[in-house]
Design a protein around this motif. Structure first.
Motif, PDB file in Angstrom:
ATOM      1  N   ARG A   1     -11.370 -11.282   8.720  1.00  0.00           N
ATOM      2  CA  ARG A   1     -10.106 -11.264   9.485  1.00  0.00           C
ATOM      3  C   ARG A   1      -9.063 -12.171   8.829  1.00  0.00           C
ATOM      4  NH1 ARG A   1      -6.172  -8.946  11.376  1.00  0.00           N
ATOM      5  NH2 ARG A   1      -5.251  -9.722  13.290  1.00  0.00           N
ATOM      6  N   ILE A   2      -9.493 -13.340   8.349  1.00  0.00           N
ATOM      7  CA  ILE A   2      -8.571 -14.255   7.661  1.00  0.00           C
ATOM      8  C   ILE A   2      -7.962 -13.561   6.444  1.00  0.00           C
ATOM      9  CG2 ILE A   2      -8.447 -16.362   6.260  1.00  0.00           C
ATOM     10  CD1 ILE A   2     -10.582 -17.565   8.192  1.00  0.00           C
ATOM     11  N   ASP A   3      -8.811 -12.953   5.617  1.00  0.00           N
ATOM     12  CA  ASP A   3      -8.305 -12.273   4.424  1.00  0.00           C
ATOM     13  C   ASP A   3      -7.367 -11.123   4.793  1.00  0.00           C
ATOM     14  OD1 ASP A   3      -9.697 -14.054   2.858  1.00  0.00           O
ATOM     15  OD2 ASP A   3     -11.190 -12.598   2.162  1.00  0.00           O
ATOM     16  N   GLY A   4      -7.663 -10.443   5.896  1.00  0.00           N
ATOM     17  CA  GLY A   4      -6.774  -9.378   6.359  1.00  0.00           C
ATOM     18  C   GLY A   4      -5.407  -9.913   6.738  1.00  0.00           C
TER      19      GLY A   4
ATOM     20  N   ALA B   1      -3.563 -10.882   3.544  1.00  0.00           N
ATOM     21  CA  ALA B   1      -3.105  -9.673   2.844  1.00  0.00           C
ATOM     22  C   ALA B   1      -1.891  -9.059   3.533  1.00  0.00           C
ATOM     23  CB  ALA B   1      -4.243  -8.656   2.753  1.00  0.00           C
ATOM     24  N   GLU B   2      -1.869  -9.076   4.860  1.00  0.00           N
ATOM     25  CA  GLU B   2      -0.734  -8.516   5.604  1.00  0.00           C
ATOM     26  C   GLU B   2       0.565  -9.260   5.326  1.00  0.00           C
ATOM     27  OE1 GLU B   2      -1.284  -8.198   9.871  1.00  0.00           O
ATOM     28  OE2 GLU B   2      -3.385  -7.645   9.551  1.00  0.00           O
ATOM     29  N   HIS B   3       0.470 -10.561   5.059  1.00  0.00           N
ATOM     30  CA  HIS B   3       1.672 -11.393   4.935  1.00  0.00           C
ATOM     31  C   HIS B   3       1.991 -11.808   3.499  1.00  0.00           C
ATOM     32  CE1 HIS B   3       2.219 -11.649   9.240  1.00  0.00           C
ATOM     33  NE2 HIS B   3       0.908 -11.637   9.298  1.00  0.00           N
ATOM     34  N   ALA B   4       1.182 -11.376   2.559  1.00  0.00           N
ATOM     35  CA  ALA B   4       1.408 -11.723   1.149  1.00  0.00           C
ATOM     36  C   ALA B   4       2.233 -10.632   0.493  1.00  0.00           C
ATOM     37  CB  ALA B   4       0.068 -11.895   0.445  1.00  0.00           C
ATOM     38  N   GLU B   5       3.529 -10.714   0.660  1.00  0.00           N
ATOM     39  CA  GLU B   5       4.427  -9.692   0.128  1.00  0.00           C
ATOM     40  C   GLU B   5       4.336  -9.627  -1.393  1.00  0.00           C
ATOM     41  OE1 GLU B   5       8.363 -10.242   1.650  1.00  0.00           O
ATOM     42  OE2 GLU B   5       7.608 -10.578   3.680  1.00  0.00           O
ATOM     43  N   GLY B   6       3.933  -8.466  -1.879  1.00  0.00           N
ATOM     44  CA  GLY B   6       3.867  -8.263  -3.320  1.00  0.00           C
ATOM     45  C   GLY B   6       2.642  -8.850  -3.992  1.00  0.00           C
ATOM     46  N   TRP B   7       1.700  -9.372  -3.211  1.00  0.00           N
ATOM     47  CA  TRP B   7       0.499  -9.978  -3.785  1.00  0.00           C
ATOM     48  C   TRP B   7      -0.738  -9.397  -3.125  1.00  0.00           C
ATOM     49  CZ3 TRP B   7       0.091 -13.647  -7.617  1.00  0.00           C
ATOM     50  CH2 TRP B   7       1.297 -14.216  -8.047  1.00  0.00           C
ATOM     51  N   THR B   8      -1.784  -9.221  -3.899  1.00  0.00           N
ATOM     52  CA  THR B   8      -3.089  -8.907  -3.338  1.00  0.00           C
ATOM     53  C   THR B   8      -3.928 -10.173  -3.394  1.00  0.00           C
ATOM     54  OG1 THR B   8      -4.036  -8.272  -5.473  1.00  0.00           O
ATOM     55  CG2 THR B   8      -2.968  -6.512  -4.175  1.00  0.00           C
TER      56      THR B   8
ATOM     57  N   GLY C   1       5.792 -19.889   2.673  1.00  0.00           N
ATOM     58  CA  GLY C   1       6.377 -18.631   3.118  1.00  0.00           C
ATOM     59  C   GLY C   1       5.372 -17.726   3.809  1.00  0.00           C
ATOM     60  N   LEU C   2       4.182 -17.615   3.244  1.00  0.00           N
ATOM     61  CA  LEU C   2       3.170 -16.761   3.845  1.00  0.00           C
ATOM     62  C   LEU C   2       2.755 -17.295   5.217  1.00  0.00           C
ATOM     63  CD1 LEU C   2       0.260 -14.999   2.154  1.00  0.00           C
ATOM     64  CD2 LEU C   2      -0.144 -16.215   4.266  1.00  0.00           C
ATOM     65  N   LEU C   3       2.497 -18.587   5.311  1.00  0.00           N
ATOM     66  CA  LEU C   3       2.066 -19.166   6.585  1.00  0.00           C
ATOM     67  C   LEU C   3       3.185 -19.128   7.624  1.00  0.00           C
ATOM     68  CD1 LEU C   3      -0.070 -22.140   5.263  1.00  0.00           C
ATOM     69  CD2 LEU C   3      -0.890 -19.940   6.161  1.00  0.00           C
ATOM     70  N   ALA C   4       4.425 -19.300   7.199  1.00  0.00           N
ATOM     71  CA  ALA C   4       5.557 -19.206   8.134  1.00  0.00           C
ATOM     72  C   ALA C   4       5.681 -17.791   8.685  1.00  0.00           C
ATOM     73  CB  ALA C   4       6.854 -19.633   7.447  1.00  0.00           C
ATOM     74  N   SER C   5       5.465 -16.788   7.846  1.00  0.00           N
ATOM     75  CA  SER C   5       5.544 -15.413   8.339  1.00  0.00           C
ATOM     76  C   SER C   5       4.398 -15.123   9.298  1.00  0.00           C
ATOM     77  CB  SER C   5       5.578 -14.406   7.197  1.00  0.00           C
ATOM     78  OG  SER C   5       4.330 -14.285   6.557  1.00  0.00           O
ATOM     79  N   LEU C   6       3.226 -15.682   9.065  1.00  0.00           N
ATOM     80  CA  LEU C   6       2.118 -15.537  10.000  1.00  0.00           C
ATOM     81  C   LEU C   6       2.437 -16.224  11.322  1.00  0.00           C
ATOM     82  CD1 LEU C   6      -0.753 -14.686  10.762  1.00  0.00           C
ATOM     83  CD2 LEU C   6      -1.558 -16.776   9.676  1.00  0.00           C
TER      84      LEU C   6
END
Length: 117
Positions: free
Chosen positions: A38-41, A44-51, A103-108
């Motif tokens: 679930r964490i990785d999901g 992945a949902e919030h990592a714009e342009g990154w896998t 940025g990723l954590l802020a979007s989460l």
């Protein structure tokens, strides 16, 4: 990186106990392992342009800990989890990593109530 699971590494380090592994660290490793899918999901949902595979391993693991603290740990304020993750990225990762982690954590954080459903 060593093709050993975090739980195996934790067990080995705990057996050595020099220096001892503190209980909070043990809890983090166990909890991330328990919720990793679930964490990785969420990452992945919030990592714009990154896998996940393209992220530096250090960043990926910093994010895993921070997401765990934000979503499953009520004893850690979200902003503290984010600030600590950014500071850790500053000290152990690339020059661009702190901004990426922030940025990723802020979007989460913006969608956190729906993320925990």
């Amino acid at each position: 990186m060593r093709s050993v699971s975090p739980l195996e590494t934790l067990a080995a380090r705990s057996a050595q106990s020099d220096p001892p592994v503190n209980e909070y660290t043990r809890d983090l490793v166990r909890d991330v392992a328990e919720h990793q899918k679930r964490i990785d999901g969420l990452i992945a949902e919030h990592a714009e342009g990154w896998t996940l595979d393209r992220m530096p391993a250090v960043d990926r693991n910093i994010l895993r800990i921070a997401v765990l603290e934000m979503v499953w740990r009520d004893d850690i304020p979200d902003r503290v989890a984010i600030d600590e993750a950014v500071e850790l990225a500053k000290s152990v990762s690339t020059d661009r990593s702190p901004a990426f982690v922030n940025g990723l954590l802020a979007s989460l954080l913006d969608v956190k109530p729906s993320a925990v459903d």
